[in-house]
Design a protein around this motif. Structure first.
Motif, PDB file in Angstrom:
ATOM      1  N   CYS A 119       3.954   1.921   6.785  1.00  0.00           N
ATOM      2  CA  CYS A 119       4.130   0.631   6.152  1.00  0.00           C
ATOM      3  C   CYS A 119       2.830   0.205   5.487  1.00  0.00           C
ATOM      4  O   CYS A 119       1.742   0.467   6.004  1.00  0.00           O
ATOM      5  N   THR A 120       2.937  -0.452   4.350  1.00  0.00           N
ATOM      6  CA  THR A 120       1.754  -0.974   3.675  1.00  0.00           C
ATOM      7  C   THR A 120       2.046  -2.356   3.102  1.00  0.00           C
ATOM      8  O   THR A 120       3.191  -2.679   2.775  1.00  0.00           O
ATOM      9  N   ALA A 121       1.008  -3.157   3.006  1.00  0.00           N
ATOM     10  CA  ALA A 121       1.148  -4.491   2.446  1.00  0.00           C
ATOM     11  C   ALA A 121      -0.176  -4.920   1.853  1.00  0.00           C
ATOM     12  O   ALA A 121      -1.240  -4.602   2.384  1.00  0.00           O
ATOM     13  N   LYS A 122      -0.099  -5.620   0.729  1.00  0.00           N
ATOM     14  CA  LYS A 122      -1.282  -6.209   0.135  1.00  0.00           C
ATOM     15  C   LYS A 122      -1.351  -7.647   0.622  1.00  0.00           C
ATOM     16  O   LYS A 122      -0.504  -8.466   0.283  1.00  0.00           O
ATOM     17  N   VAL A 123      -2.388  -7.925   1.411  1.00  0.00           N
ATOM     18  CA  VAL A 123      -2.460  -9.169   2.170  1.00  0.00           C
ATOM     19  C   VAL A 123      -3.698  -9.964   1.779  1.00  0.00           C
ATOM     20  O   VAL A 123      -4.805  -9.424   1.711  1.00  0.00           O
ATOM     21  N   GLN A 124      -3.489 -11.243   1.534  1.00  0.00           N
ATOM     22  CA  GLN A 124      -4.607 -12.161   1.395  1.00  0.00           C
ATOM     23  C   GLN A 124      -4.882 -12.742   2.766  1.00  0.00           C
ATOM     24  O   GLN A 124      -4.096 -13.540   3.281  1.00  0.00           O
ATOM     25  N   SER A 125      -5.988 -12.339   3.366  1.00  0.00           N
ATOM     26  CA  SER A 125      -6.332 -12.776   4.705  1.00  0.00           C
ATOM     27  C   SER A 125      -7.291 -13.960   4.721  1.00  0.00           C
ATOM     28  O   SER A 125      -7.332 -14.706   5.700  1.00  0.00           O
ATOM     29  N   ARG A 126      -8.052 -14.122   3.674  1.00  0.00           N
ATOM     30  CA  ARG A 126      -8.951 -15.249   3.507  1.00  0.00           C
ATOM     31  C   ARG A 126      -8.889 -15.706   2.058  1.00  0.00           C
ATOM     32  O   ARG A 126      -8.288 -15.040   1.211  1.00  0.00           O
ATOM     33  N   ARG A 127      -9.545 -16.801   1.761  1.00  0.00           N
ATOM     34  CA  ARG A 127      -9.449 -17.382   0.437  1.00  0.00           C
ATOM     35  C   ARG A 127      -9.824 -16.398  -0.662  1.00  0.00           C
ATOM     36  O   ARG A 127      -9.174 -16.352  -1.714  1.00  0.00           O
ATOM     37  N   PHE A 128     -10.866 -15.612  -0.439  1.00  0.00           N
ATOM     38  CA  PHE A 128     -11.348 -14.701  -1.463  1.00  0.00           C
ATOM     39  C   PHE A 128     -11.219 -13.239  -1.052  1.00  0.00           C
ATOM     40  O   PHE A 128     -11.946 -12.375  -1.560  1.00  0.00           O
ATOM     41  N   SER A 129     -10.306 -12.938  -0.146  1.00  0.00           N
ATOM     42  CA  SER A 129     -10.156 -11.586   0.351  1.00  0.00           C
ATOM     43  C   SER A 129      -8.707 -11.134   0.265  1.00  0.00           C
ATOM     44  O   SER A 129      -7.834 -11.696   0.933  1.00  0.00           O
ATOM     45  N   VAL A 130      -8.454 -10.109  -0.558  1.00  0.00           N
ATOM     46  CA  VAL A 130      -7.144  -9.487  -0.679  1.00  0.00           C
ATOM     47  C   VAL A 130      -7.324  -7.993  -0.464  1.00  0.00           C
ATOM     48  O   VAL A 130      -8.094  -7.351  -1.171  1.00  0.00           O
ATOM     49  N   ASP A 131      -6.607  -7.439   0.502  1.00  0.00           N
ATOM     50  CA  ASP A 131      -6.785  -6.041   0.868  1.00  0.00           C
ATOM     51  C   ASP A 131      -5.451  -5.341   1.048  1.00  0.00           C
ATOM     52  O   ASP A 131      -4.429  -5.971   1.347  1.00  0.00           O
ATOM     53  N   ARG A 132      -5.479  -4.025   0.875  1.00  0.00           N
ATOM     54  CA  ARG A 132      -4.337  -3.181   1.182  1.00  0.00           C
ATOM     55  C   ARG A 132      -4.427  -2.766   2.640  1.00  0.00           C
ATOM     56  O   ARG A 132      -5.403  -2.138   3.051  1.00  0.00           O
ATOM     57  N   ASP A 133      -3.420  -3.115   3.425  1.00  0.00           N
ATOM     58  CA  ASP A 133      -3.385  -2.789   4.841  1.00  0.00           C
ATOM     59  C   ASP A 133      -2.280  -1.782   5.126  1.00  0.00           C
ATOM     60  O   ASP A 133      -1.275  -1.725   4.409  1.00  0.00           O
ATOM     61  N   TRP A 134      -2.474  -1.021   6.197  1.00  0.00           N
ATOM     62  CA  TRP A 134      -1.552   0.051   6.557  1.00  0.00           C
ATOM     63  C   TRP A 134      -1.163  -0.022   8.020  1.00  0.00           C
ATOM     64  O   TRP A 134      -1.964  -0.391   8.880  1.00  0.00           O
ATOM     65  N   GLY A 135       0.073   0.345   8.310  1.00  0.00           N
ATOM     66  CA  GLY A 135       0.515   0.480   9.679  1.00  0.00           C
ATOM     67  C   GLY A 135       0.068   1.803  10.266  1.00  0.00           C
ATOM     68  O   GLY A 135      -0.525   2.648   9.593  1.00  0.00           O
ATOM     69  N   GLN A 136       0.370   1.986  11.534  1.00  0.00           N
ATOM     70  CA  GLN A 136      -0.063   3.184  12.245  1.00  0.00           C
ATOM     71  C   GLN A 136       0.812   4.395  11.967  1.00  0.00           C
ATOM     72  O   GLN A 136       0.425   5.520  12.274  1.00  0.00           O
ATOM     73  N   GLY A 137       1.973   4.183  11.398  1.00  0.00           N
ATOM     74  CA  GLY A 137       2.917   5.245  11.124  1.00  0.00           C
ATOM     75  C   GLY A 137       3.949   5.386  12.223  1.00  0.00           C
ATOM     76  O   GLY A 137       3.655   5.196  13.402  1.00  0.00           O
ATOM     77  N   THR A 138       5.164   5.725  11.834  1.00  0.00           N
ATOM     78  CA  THR A 138       6.229   5.967  12.795  1.00  0.00           C
ATOM     79  C   THR A 138       6.973   7.235  12.396  1.00  0.00           C
ATOM     80  O   THR A 138       7.284   7.452  11.226  1.00  0.00           O
ATOM     81  N   GLN A 139       7.254   8.074  13.375  1.00  0.00           N
ATOM     82  CA  GLN A 139       7.875   9.368  13.114  1.00  0.00           C
ATOM     83  C   GLN A 139       9.373   9.222  12.924  1.00  0.00           C
ATOM     84  O   GLN A 139      10.061   8.609  13.742  1.00  0.00           O
ATOM     85  N   VAL A 140       9.869   9.805  11.846  1.00  0.00           N
ATOM     86  CA  VAL A 140      11.304   9.931  11.607  1.00  0.00           C
ATOM     87  C   VAL A 140      11.633  11.413  11.549  1.00  0.00           C
ATOM     88  O   VAL A 140      11.074  12.142  10.726  1.00  0.00           O
TER      89      VAL A 140
END
Length: 120
Positions: free
Chosen positions: A95-116
């Motif tokens: 899973c991935t998401a582009k998240v604004q965590s602070r007023r001037f901070s936007v980052d691409r975050d990733w999950g740990q992964g899940t096996q299918v």
């Protein structure tokens, strides 16, 4: 400090279905696009599906018609509904998401992964 927590992976038979979920938590002001990638052994990571903040979607050609991405903004959650699964869908899904965590901070975050795993 944002975390993406995935759930829903597992072992299914060919033709079966799974629904993956990914919930973002932590210091979140807003979330822009969200998506799912996958990586099979010996292959590069590839985009499975993405969804924009306004709900627009895009899919890899290999999964069109079988997989649906959706999101619940109130829950900061993205879903991947997978139907008619094939052995070639076997991979670790991220899973991935582009998240604004602070007023001037936007980052691409990733999950740990899940096996299918799709196998009979």
């Amino acid at each position: 400090q944002v975390q993406l927590v995935e759930s829903g992976g597992g072992l299914v038979q060919p033709g079966g279905s799974l629904r993956l979920s990914c919930a973002a938590s932590g210091s979140i002001l807003s979330i822009n696009d969200m998506g799912w990638y996958r990586q099979a052994p010996g292959t590069e990571r590839e985009l499975v599906a993405g969804i924009g903040a306004g709900g627009s979607t895009n899919y890899a050609d290999s999964v069109k018609g079988r997989i649906t991405i959706s999101r619940d903004n109130a829950k900061n959650t993205v879903y991947l509904q997978m139907n008619s699964l094939k052995p070639e869908d076997t991979a670790v899904y991220y899973c991935t998401a582009k998240v604004q965590s602070r007023r001037f901070s936007v980052d691409r975050d990733w999950g740990q992964g899940t096996q299918v795993t799709v196998s009979s």
